[in-house]
Motif scaffolding. Structure first.
Motif, PDB file in Angstrom:
ATOM      1  N   GLN A  80       0.770  -1.093   0.087  1.00 54.75           N
ATOM      2  CA  GLN A  80       0.103   0.100   0.330  1.00 54.75           C
ATOM      3  C   GLN A  80       0.924   1.454   0.289  1.00 54.75           C
ATOM      4  O   GLN A  80       0.515   2.301  -0.705  1.00 54.75           O
ATOM      5  N   ILE A  81       1.872   1.220   0.806  1.00 57.07           N
ATOM      6  CA  ILE A  81       3.006   2.269   0.622  1.00 57.07           C
ATOM      7  C   ILE A  81       3.503   2.454  -0.625  1.00 57.07           C
ATOM      8  O   ILE A  81       3.645   3.723  -0.891  1.00 57.07           O
ATOM      9  N   LYS A  82       3.926   1.510  -1.346  1.00 50.86           N
ATOM     10  CA  LYS A  82       4.576   1.628  -2.605  1.00 50.86           C
ATOM     11  C   LYS A  82       3.898   2.221  -3.393  1.00 50.86           C
ATOM     12  O   LYS A  82       4.186   2.849  -4.590  1.00 50.86           O
ATOM     13  N   THR A  83       2.358   2.120  -3.487  1.00 55.34           N
ATOM     14  CA  THR A  83       1.305   2.762  -4.517  1.00 55.34           C
ATOM     15  C   THR A  83       1.838   4.287  -4.458  1.00 55.34           C
ATOM     16  O   THR A  83       1.017   4.944  -5.396  1.00 55.34           O
ATOM     17  N   ARG A  84       2.015   4.968  -3.373  1.00 52.54           N
ATOM     18  CA  ARG A  84       1.872   6.164  -3.246  1.00 52.54           C
ATOM     19  C   ARG A  84       3.100   6.924  -3.946  1.00 52.54           C
ATOM     20  O   ARG A  84       4.449   6.579  -4.145  1.00 52.54           O
TER      21      ARG A  84
END
Length: 302
Positions: A80-84
């Motif tokens: 989820q963090i990598k999608t930012r």
């Protein structure tokens, strides 16, 4: 224009400079001074922003997880963090790595400390993600996003440092724009005065040329040539001066101020002038061209 007309315009432009040599030298000197100051400012600014980028790259955010969370859920949080889009780097720090780093930093004899604890890791619940951002000004929104993720226990960030760097970046940007505009306006004003004097001196000649059918473009061309020559000379000299000055500064720092070099990474000479050299030349020629073009457009109504 025909080749003969181009050659005529060039010769007349050179004659204009010789005829008004004092004012031409004044314009050249002003452009040299303005572009030299611009170059110094650019060198300081680029190195300063490079230092800020290094600081930004070291401003990290640590994300800690709820006790007993599974590795699968930790990986899900990471996805989820990598999608930012604002994420620059993200590294997973295991409890074992966290204990190793902590003991190396705190204890005089880290190996003895780790041996004393044996298999009992005091940081068993300290797995985390260490994240850096592409733009620290977006840190507040990003931290809020992290806090809302399920399974995240806490987020450690340096909000004050990020806000300070963002404020400095904004201030430097506006200050840079203001100084550049002022320097360009001063240079254009000086060339304007020089061209105006040239037109006044040749007013009768210009009037005769227009009476026999010379177009405004034909009459204006020598003055544009004059402005461009002044711009070229006024830009080449500061490039040469700045090149040798920056080279001397880098050599001095490398030879005598090695501590400063280790703390502050300066932009290499060739990399600096790969942009600065052409930029100064384009600005100088642009000042000469547009300054003379708009001046003649205003004053050629004879």
């Amino acid at each position: 224009m025909r080749i003969s007309s181009v050659w005529y315009s060039f010769r007349q432009g050179v004659k204009n400079i010789r005829r008004n040599i004092l004012f031409s030298l004044a314009s050249i000197g002003t452009i040299i001074a303005c572009l030299f100051i611009f170059g110094l400012f650019y060198i300081v600014l680029v190195n300063f922003r490079n230092a800020l980028e290094k600081i930004e790259s070291n401003i990290s955010i640590s994300v800690f997880f709820d006790e007993g969370i599974s590795q699968q859920n930790i990986d899900l949080i990471g996805e989820q963090i990598k999608t930012r889009p604002e994420v620059n780097t993200m590294d997973f720090v295991s409890p074992e790595q966290a204990w190793l780093d902590y003991s190396n930093r705190i204890y005089d004899d880290p190996e003895a400390a780790r041996a004393a604890f044996g298999n009992d890791n005091p940081l068993a619940n300290s797995a985390s993600y260490t994240i850096t951002l592409k733009d620290v000004s977006k840190q507040a929104d990003f931290v809020q996003f992290l806090n809302e993720l399920e399974g995240v226990r806490s987020v450690a960030s340096s909000e004050y440092t990020a806000d300070t760097i963002s404020a400095i970046n904004i201030f430097v940007g506006y200050a840079s724009l203001g100084i550049i505009v002022i320097l360009l306006l001063v240079s254009i004003f000086l060339i304007n005065n020089t061209i105006t004097i040239g037109i006044t001196v040749r007013r009768e000649e210009i009037k005769i040329m227009k009476l026999i059918g010379a177009t405004n473009s034909f009459v204006r061309a020598p003055f544009i040539v004059e402005g461009v020559i002044i711009g070229i000379v006024g830009s080449v000299i500061p490039v040469i001066l700045l090149y040798f000055l920056y080279d001397s500064i880098l050599g001095y720092i490398a030879g005598r101020l090695t501590i400063l070099k280790s703390l502050f990474e300066f932009i290499p000479l060739n990399e600096m002038f790969k942009i600065l050299g052409p930029a100064i030349l384009i600005i100088g020629i642009g000042i000469g061209f547009f300054g003379s073009f708009f001046t003649t457009k205003k004053h050629l109504k004879v």
